[in-house]
Design an enzyme around this catalytic site. Structure first.
Site, mmCIF file in Angstrom:
data_model
loop_
_atom_site.group_PDB
_atom_site.id
_atom_site.type_symbol
_atom_site.label_atom_id
_atom_site.label_comp_id
_atom_site.label_asym_id
_atom_site.label_seq_id
_atom_site.Cartn_x
_atom_site.Cartn_y
_atom_site.Cartn_z
ATOM 1 N N GLY A 238 -124.851 -163.286 36.525
ATOM 2 C CA GLY A 238 -123.733 -162.592 37.599
ATOM 3 C C GLY A 238 -123.499 -163.792 38.784
ATOM 4 N N GLY A 239 -123.555 -165.306 38.739
ATOM 5 C CA GLY A 239 -122.923 -166.041 39.529
ATOM 6 C C GLY A 239 -121.181 -166.331 39.907
ATOM 7 N N ASN B 216 -120.885 -169.802 30.097
ATOM 8 C CA ASN B 216 -122.075 -169.886 30.498
ATOM 9 C C ASN B 216 -122.447 -170.509 29.534
ATOM 10 O OD1 ASN B 216 -121.036 -168.438 33.454
ATOM 11 N ND2 ASN B 216 -123.636 -168.090 32.671
ATOM 12 N N ARG C 33 -116.534 -174.752 37.649
ATOM 13 C CA ARG C 33 -116.785 -173.689 38.771
ATOM 14 C C ARG C 33 -116.477 -173.186 39.955
ATOM 15 N NH1 ARG C 33 -121.574 -170.929 36.242
ATOM 16 N NH2 ARG C 33 -121.931 -169.365 36.830
ATOM 17 N N HIS D 60 -133.131 -171.929 36.997
ATOM 18 C CA HIS D 60 -132.521 -170.836 36.411
ATOM 19 C C HIS D 60 -131.005 -170.984 35.696
ATOM 20 C CE1 HIS D 60 -131.715 -166.604 36.809
ATOM 21 N NE2 HIS D 60 -130.748 -166.413 37.112
ATOM 22 N N TRP D 61 -131.097 -171.957 35.106
ATOM 23 C CA TRP D 61 -130.044 -172.455 33.422
ATOM 24 C C TRP D 61 -130.667 -173.375 32.806
ATOM 25 C CZ3 TRP D 61 -124.991 -173.761 37.287
ATOM 26 C CH2 TRP D 61 -124.380 -172.887 38.287
ATOM 27 N N ASN E 81 -129.468 -163.688 30.455
ATOM 28 C CA ASN E 81 -129.250 -163.937 31.662
ATOM 29 C C ASN E 81 -129.278 -163.564 32.620
ATOM 30 O OD1 ASN E 81 -128.526 -166.964 32.952
ATOM 31 N ND2 ASN E 81 -130.509 -166.708 32.843
#
Length: 282
Positions: A33-34, A42, A185, A261-262, A105
């Protein structure tokens, strides 16, 4: 370069943008959700490996990418996870997809958990990467990564500097991701309708006190489940995984050191190998 087919699928909530590629068993992949997130953004780098084995389906969740933006009224009535699950099941029905593998994710991990809880007969195998909702941290919340995510659109709005700070919080080694990644991004985060949605979403998130407590019903997940986690994740922290290990019936956990996190980006080759291996098991 991976060739993608794009659809706009009508649901009773609004249109869902879906990209897909490859042939074989269906693998639905849900993004986090970034700011600037979408299905293709993603997971683009993972598609060459996964599309050789699967029909990979990449929806943009409500509020993100090319999909519709939930209103204040929508978010007051239901959580973003409940909205997303409803919209995605309708979209998959429209595409003629009944049974499928499912990967999610973070925010998409929460949707994946809820989908596997609500319709377990449709989810063959499940992969969760640091998912929201099924996680109970022992440390303080919001976490460092969550604070950075909320900060991005506030305090003067988005900037490349703030995007660089966001990425540094998401990953273990930000030097893996150069100025070109930051710029791409950042530019993806500038859609005015997405920014407006993000403010609505953050307000609703705060009012609800965080994610839905999906951890209460983890036992309802029937699909064999692979948990993937970066040891150094500062957004959805590893300490919260213990409840998932105790409550999901058929579960295994792989932890990546020196990883945030990725996972799909920071440990790309291992991520792809583990996903293919798990989904290919009998």
């Amino acid at each position: 370069m991976t060739e993608l087919k794009h659809h706009r699928v009508a649901t009773s909530l609004g249109e869902i943008a879906v990209a897909e590629t490859g042939e074989g068993p269906v693998l639905v992949m849900l993004h986090g959700g970034g700011p600037g997130a979408s299905g293709v953004a993603n997971y683009l780098q993972n598609l060459p490996a996964l599309a050789r084995r699967f029909r990979v389906v990449l929806p943009d969740q409500p509020g993100f990418g090319g999909s519709y933006r939930p209103t204040d009224e929508d978010l007051a009535e239901r959580s973003i996870t409940a909205i997303t699950v409803d919209a995605l099941f309708q979209a998959l029905d429209s595409l003629g997809i009944d049974g499928f593998h499912l990967l999610g994710n973070s925010l998409g991990g929460a949707a994946a958990i809820a989908m596997a809880q609500q319709r377990p007969e449709r989810v063959a195998r499940l992969v969760l990467m640091a998912p929201g909702g099924g996680w109970l941290p022992s440390g303080p919340t919001p976490t460092e990564g969550q604070k950075e995510m909320f900060r991005y659109y506030n305090g003067g709005g988005p900037s490349e500097k703030k995007m660089a700070a966001f990425i540094r919080t998401m990953v273990y080694d930000h030097q893996q991701f150069g100025a070109d990644v930051v710029k791409a991004r950042y530019e993806a985060s500038l859609d005015e309708s997405h920014i407006a949605f993000y403010h609505r979403y953050n307000a609703a998130f705060a009012k609800r006190g965080g994610m839905d407590p999906l951890w209460r019903d983890l036992h309802r997940i029937k699909a064999p489940t692979l948990l993937l986690w970066g040891r150094d994740d500062r957004t959805i922290t590893l300490d919260g995984a213990q409840l998932m290990l105790r409550q999901i019936q058929d579960v295994q956990l792989h932890v990546f050191g020196r990883c945030g996190h990725w996972v799909q980006l920071e440990r790309q080759a291992q991520f792809e190998e583990l996903v293919v291996g798990h989904l290919g098991e009998r």
